[in-house]
Design an enzyme around this catalytic site. Sequence first.
Site, mmCIF file in Angstrom:
data_model
loop_
_atom_site.group_PDB
_atom_site.id
_atom_site.type_symbol
_atom_site.label_atom_id
_atom_site.label_comp_id
_atom_site.label_asym_id
_atom_site.label_seq_id
_atom_site.Cartn_x
_atom_site.Cartn_y
_atom_site.Cartn_z
ATOM 1 N N SER A 180 -5.763 -1.258 5.999
ATOM 2 C CA SER A 180 -4.752 -0.992 4.965
ATOM 3 C C SER A 180 -3.337 -0.835 5.503
ATOM 4 O O SER A 180 -2.409 -0.671 4.707
ATOM 5 C CB SER A 180 -5.136 0.247 4.161
ATOM 6 O OG SER A 180 -6.159 -0.067 3.243
ATOM 7 N N LYS A 186 -0.858 -3.099 3.857
ATOM 8 C CA LYS A 186 -0.072 -2.773 2.660
ATOM 9 C C LYS A 186 1.371 -2.444 2.998
ATOM 10 O O LYS A 186 2.234 -2.461 2.102
ATOM 11 C CB LYS A 186 -0.730 -1.634 1.902
ATOM 12 C CG LYS A 186 -2.101 -1.988 1.334
ATOM 13 C CD LYS A 186 -2.687 -0.850 0.515
ATOM 14 C CE LYS A 186 -4.022 -1.238 -0.093
ATOM 15 N NZ LYS A 186 -5.131 -1.191 0.870
ATOM 16 N N SER A 242 -3.761 3.998 -1.376
ATOM 17 C CA SER A 242 -4.126 2.732 -0.746
ATOM 18 C C SER A 242 -4.955 1.859 -1.680
ATOM 19 O O SER A 242 -6.000 1.317 -1.307
ATOM 20 C CB SER A 242 -4.883 2.984 0.561
ATOM 21 O OG SER A 242 -4.842 1.859 1.403
#
Length: 424
Positions: free
Chosen positions: A65, A68, A125
């Site tokens: 993640s 992101k 997330s």
Amino acid sequence: MAPIHSYATSRGFGAFLVVWFIGLALLCAPSAQADNPRYAGIVVDIESDVVLYADNAREPRYPASLTKMMTLYLLFEALEDNTLTLDDTFPVSSYAASQPASKLWVQPGDRISVEKAILALIVTSANDVAVVVAEGLAGSEESFAVQMTDKAWALGMKDTVFSNASGLPDDAQVTTARDMLMLALHLIEDFPQYYDYFSRTRYTYNGTMHTGHNRLLSSYAGVDGLKTGYIRASGFNVATSAVRGDRRIAGVVMGGFTSRSRDAHMADLLNRSFARAAMMNQGDWVAQTDLFGGPGLSSPDNADTSGETLVAASDTGAQDDPIRALIAQSERDGELSSSVLSDVWAVQVGAFSNREGAQQLATQAVDYLSTELSEARSAVMPAQGEQRIFRARVIGLQESQARQSCQQLMQRGMDCLVVRGEGG
């Protein structure tokens, strides 16, 4: 938040001065690489432009993640370009809503504001929201992934390829700790007006409170961002930035076995990096040119050559440094002049605002080494600047003695740097 030194506008990453402290033994032992093949880490002092720690920093890793952060970078760009506002909304497609957790559980046909999307990406997330943003900005996640990779390469992240907006498992989606740190620094520098979002730990969506899991924001004083990540292939990742006084340090750790051990390791790296950075004054050191072949953030095209040479204790390279060190002229009131340090090496164990503290630590270091090095002696060297600093050092050493001595002192929990005199 402390002022952030602007790479992107005032210096550019091409002028980034890298000083390598290679090997995990400099900050913690034993090496994490030996026990964890997924491990990678890097820490940089933003104020002084120095890489304080790196291990496997250019080895390929899965970003999870941390991906992101690039999704957010492109979203911030759209806000900066005035093609979007925080109040604009994105539609939710069936494909976006079908993404696996972690997610916000948005439903097909819903609309989510840009600001709520930012919070969902950072705090919880949300994989479904990552796809919503990708489709809203590029029409499809596939097209958005191409834009992500193009932007990564434009920012200098040459070892990174993105294939989705969320970081969900994909063998083609790879990066390095060095590249993720560069992305984190660009987020800090390029979009300071949005950086505060990374310090948020909760937000409300449709009347429901959502809380995050970046525990470093609450457990480590001074941490004000950025992002955590996990997939099974990557282990536990984190990109972190922290401030003490006017000094900002940022780091990336990848491949943790658990979120708890990852956070503890990052906290230890930050503690030691703040201590190590405090030993140095800007302009007092330069990097060995042969170290720039390592995983630094850039080449030393504009490296400062006005200071002493700091050498990692674990660096066993025998090449002569082509950059001649310049020792600051010391005062004569009980201190050693620079000529005494010519042709010798020293170990610096601290930097203090008062002479007494420096002398006490230097004497303690000599006491630790006295059984092996009878010729070692303590010294306090003043450095003139905006604030006068007294450096605590062990002097009278040959190169191999200095390196070995620093390693011994670190084993006793004392941070240190190996420095070389002008004729060394």
